[in-house]
Design a protein around this motif. Sequence first.
Motif, PDB file in Angstrom:
ATOM      1  N   PRO A  31       0.827  -1.212   0.000  1.00  0.00           N
ATOM      2  CA  PRO A  31       0.000   0.000   0.000  1.00  0.00           C
ATOM      3  C   PRO A  31       0.858   1.257   0.000  1.00  0.00           C
ATOM      4  N   LEU A  32       0.446   2.245  -0.768  1.00  0.00           N
ATOM      5  CA  LEU A  32       1.140   3.527  -0.828  1.00  0.00           C
ATOM      6  C   LEU A  32       0.165   4.602  -0.346  1.00  0.00           C
ATOM      7  N   PRO A  33       0.136   4.890   0.947  1.00  0.00           N
ATOM      8  CA  PRO A  33      -0.829   5.854   1.481  1.00  0.00           C
ATOM      9  C   PRO A  33      -0.507   7.272   1.033  1.00  0.00           C
ATOM     10  N   ALA A  34      -1.532   8.121   1.047  1.00  0.00           N
ATOM     11  CA  ALA A  34      -1.348   9.526   0.661  1.00  0.00           C
ATOM     12  C   ALA A  34      -0.763  10.290   1.836  1.00  0.00           C
ATOM     13  N   ASN A  35       0.451  10.786   1.679  1.00  0.00           N
ATOM     14  CA  ASN A  35       1.078  11.568   2.746  1.00  0.00           C
ATOM     15  C   ASN A  35       0.635  13.023   2.713  1.00  0.00           C
ATOM     16  N   ALA A  36       0.285  13.546   1.534  1.00  0.00           N
ATOM     17  CA  ALA A  36      -0.131  14.945   1.397  1.00  0.00           C
ATOM     18  C   ALA A  36      -0.964  15.082   0.132  1.00  0.00           C
ATOM     19  N   SER A  37      -1.674  16.230   0.017  1.00  0.00           N
ATOM     20  CA  SER A  37      -2.479  16.499  -1.171  1.00  0.00           C
ATOM     21  C   SER A  37      -1.577  16.895  -2.330  1.00  0.00           C
ATOM     22  N   THR A  38      -1.844  16.318  -3.488  1.00  0.00           N
ATOM     23  CA  THR A  38      -1.074  16.632  -4.701  1.00  0.00           C
ATOM     24  C   THR A  38      -2.038  16.823  -5.861  1.00  0.00           C
ATOM     25  N   PHE A  39      -1.506  17.258  -7.001  1.00  0.00           N
ATOM     26  CA  PHE A  39      -2.335  17.455  -8.181  1.00  0.00           C
ATOM     27  C   PHE A  39      -2.671  16.101  -8.803  1.00  0.00           C
ATOM     28  N   ILE A  40      -3.960  15.818  -8.920  1.00  0.00           N
ATOM     29  CA  ILE A  40      -4.448  14.576  -9.501  1.00  0.00           C
ATOM     30  C   ILE A  40      -5.304  14.914 -10.717  1.00  0.00           C
ATOM     31  N   VAL A  41      -4.989  14.303 -11.859  1.00  0.00           N
ATOM     32  CA  VAL A  41      -5.749  14.563 -13.089  1.00  0.00           C
ATOM     33  C   VAL A  41      -6.111  13.237 -13.742  1.00  0.00           C
ATOM     34  N   PRO A  42      -7.151  13.236 -14.595  1.00  0.00           N
ATOM     35  CA  PRO A  42      -7.442  12.024 -15.373  1.00  0.00           C
ATOM     36  C   PRO A  42      -6.282  11.696 -16.317  1.00  0.00           C
ATOM     37  N   LYS A  43      -6.084  10.439 -16.570  1.00  0.00           N
ATOM     38  CA  LYS A  43      -4.983  10.036 -17.446  1.00  0.00           C
ATOM     39  C   LYS A  43      -5.124  10.610 -18.855  1.00  0.00           C
ATOM     40  N   LYS A  44      -6.367  10.825 -19.297  1.00  0.00           N
ATOM     41  CA  LYS A  44      -6.583  11.353 -20.639  1.00  0.00           C
ATOM     42  C   LYS A  44      -6.102  12.795 -20.771  1.00  0.00           C
ATOM     43  N   ALA A  45      -5.933  13.488 -19.632  1.00  0.00           N
ATOM     44  CA  ALA A  45      -5.481  14.875 -19.690  1.00  0.00           C
ATOM     45  C   ALA A  45      -3.967  14.987 -19.839  1.00  0.00           C
ATOM     46  N   LEU A  46      -3.267  13.843 -19.788  1.00  0.00           N
ATOM     47  CA  LEU A  46      -1.803  13.836 -19.895  1.00  0.00           C
ATOM     48  C   LEU A  46      -1.406  13.550 -21.330  1.00  0.00           C
ATOM     49  N   LEU A  47      -0.566  14.413 -21.882  1.00  0.00           N
ATOM     50  CA  LEU A  47      -0.103  14.270 -23.258  1.00  0.00           C
ATOM     51  C   LEU A  47       1.276  13.617 -23.251  1.00  0.00           C
ATOM     52  N   ASP A  48       1.353  12.411 -23.777  1.00  0.00           N
ATOM     53  CA  ASP A  48       2.599  11.639 -23.813  1.00  0.00           C
ATOM     54  C   ASP A  48       3.262  11.825 -25.172  1.00  0.00           C
ATOM     55  N   THR A  49       4.395  12.534 -25.199  1.00  0.00           N
ATOM     56  CA  THR A  49       5.114  12.783 -26.449  1.00  0.00           C
ATOM     57  C   THR A  49       6.520  12.216 -26.362  1.00  0.00           C
ATOM     58  N   SER A  50       7.204  12.265 -27.492  1.00  0.00           N
ATOM     59  CA  SER A  50       8.591  11.778 -27.521  1.00  0.00           C
ATOM     60  C   SER A  50       9.514  12.653 -26.686  1.00  0.00           C
ATOM     61  N   GLU A  51       9.099  13.877 -26.399  1.00  0.00           N
ATOM     62  CA  GLU A  51       9.913  14.802 -25.605  1.00  0.00           C
ATOM     63  C   GLU A  51       9.609  14.717 -24.121  1.00  0.00           C
ATOM     64  N   GLY A  52       8.535  14.000 -23.742  1.00  0.00           N
ATOM     65  CA  GLY A  52       8.169  13.889 -22.340  1.00  0.00           C
ATOM     66  C   GLY A  52       6.673  14.032 -22.149  1.00  0.00           C
ATOM     67  N   PHE A  53       6.291  14.246 -20.912  1.00  0.00           N
ATOM     68  CA  PHE A  53       4.876  14.387 -20.574  1.00  0.00           C
ATOM     69  C   PHE A  53       4.512  15.860 -20.449  1.00  0.00           C
ATOM     70  N   TYR A  54       3.313  16.200 -20.970  1.00  0.00           N
ATOM     71  CA  TYR A  54       2.838  17.586 -20.940  1.00  0.00           C
ATOM     72  C   TYR A  54       1.345  17.610 -20.605  1.00  0.00           C
ATOM     73  N   VAL A  55       0.912  18.758 -20.101  1.00  0.00           N
ATOM     74  CA  VAL A  55      -0.517  19.076 -20.029  1.00  0.00           C
ATOM     75  C   VAL A  55      -0.710  20.400 -20.773  1.00  0.00           C
ATOM     76  N   LEU A  56      -1.929  20.626 -21.253  1.00  0.00           N
ATOM     77  CA  LEU A  56      -2.238  21.876 -21.954  1.00  0.00           C
ATOM     78  C   LEU A  56      -3.053  22.769 -21.028  1.00  0.00           C
ATOM     79  N   LYS A  57      -2.443  23.887 -20.653  1.00  0.00           N
ATOM     80  CA  LYS A  57      -3.113  24.858 -19.789  1.00  0.00           C
ATOM     81  C   LYS A  57      -3.743  25.938 -20.676  1.00  0.00           C
ATOM     82  N   VAL A  58      -4.914  26.405 -20.280  1.00  0.00           N
ATOM     83  CA  VAL A  58      -5.636  27.415 -21.053  1.00  0.00           C
ATOM     84  C   VAL A  58      -5.467  28.779 -20.381  1.00  0.00           C
ATOM     85  N   GLU A  59      -4.903  29.728 -21.141  1.00  0.00           N
ATOM     86  CA  GLU A  59      -4.762  31.112 -20.675  1.00  0.00           C
ATOM     87  C   GLU A  59      -5.239  32.038 -21.786  1.00  0.00           C
TER      88      GLU A  59
END
Length: 366
Positions: free
Chosen positions: A291-319
Amino acid sequence: MKTKIFSTAILTTGFAIITAIYGCGNSESKVESKKEKEVTIATFNLQKEKLSTSLTLPGELIALQQVDLYAKVSSFVKVLKVDIGSEVTKGQLLMTLEAPEMTSQVAAAQSKLKAQEAIYTASKANYNRLYETSKTPGTISTNDLDQAMARKNSDLAQLDAAKASVKEVGSIQDYLTIRAPFTGIISARNVNLGAYVGPSGKGSDLPLFTLQDQKNLRLAVSIPEVYTGYLKAGDEITFTVKSLPSQVFTAKVKRLSGALDLRLRSERIEMDVANNTKSLLPGMVAEVNIPLPANASTFIVPKKALLDTSEGFYVLKVENNKTLKVAVKKGRETDDKVELFGDLKEGDQLVAIPTEEMHDGTVIKP
């Protein structure tokens, strides 16, 4: 003349029709382009959560205590008391060895001791007589008395050396009996009656016996570096083995190495497992659920929101209705959610299902 006027009219009419068609097509393209720009993109606001997950890793069951027993002196196997599977207790006789030359060494050492005792007795008596005589002034010189004392002390030292030699030979003779250093089960036997055994050369390639404490086992697991901060002594884990797939065993973390293996970049942890029923065997591979208990609150997102590219992992923020790629690192993950770390803050608006066609500055309507 009438023919020329008729041709000119046809050409003029055709040009007008083509212009009308082209204008109509261009107008439709503008409408479609406008509609494409107005496509709504699903977004969500980034929030912190506590994510409790579990990690499944292979582990190895080993005996809590295990020892290979070898012969200390060159000898022959005289008596075998146990075999594979024998349960033995601490101090129990397992094997008797025979070394004929050892008997001669013991006899020689004892003879030397007796001779040295006689020599010391004579030199001591001589010194005592001279000492008593020297009490009468002028009878014994000081030099003669000193010489007698030196001889007596020298013979005493020789006597002590002879005693030590007898003790040494006796200790070596004790090596001819092999006893169990702890309570356990004989899991291997590699000799037979009459076999030659010794500390080196032929006969020492394999141990005489292998003794294991099988009622108490160790469950050893290597934890990857990224998960080492989630476990501590006393945490409870569960595991299964292939021979008993329907049975779930529990154990508590007992020992942590406190360092990473330089090859695997993982930390070795051990759990003690009681095995009174002997249903588990040393050497079994276990599937460990940690078991890996939660020690603190962190950013949790759906897996579909993660963009997996050859350069690494990204998310798209809207500004300002435009996308901005933000590099992130993955943490723990479940079936549909993943933990992220990066230049993000709570409340950021992220694209729910990004695609690689979306680049920095892509205009969208959230």
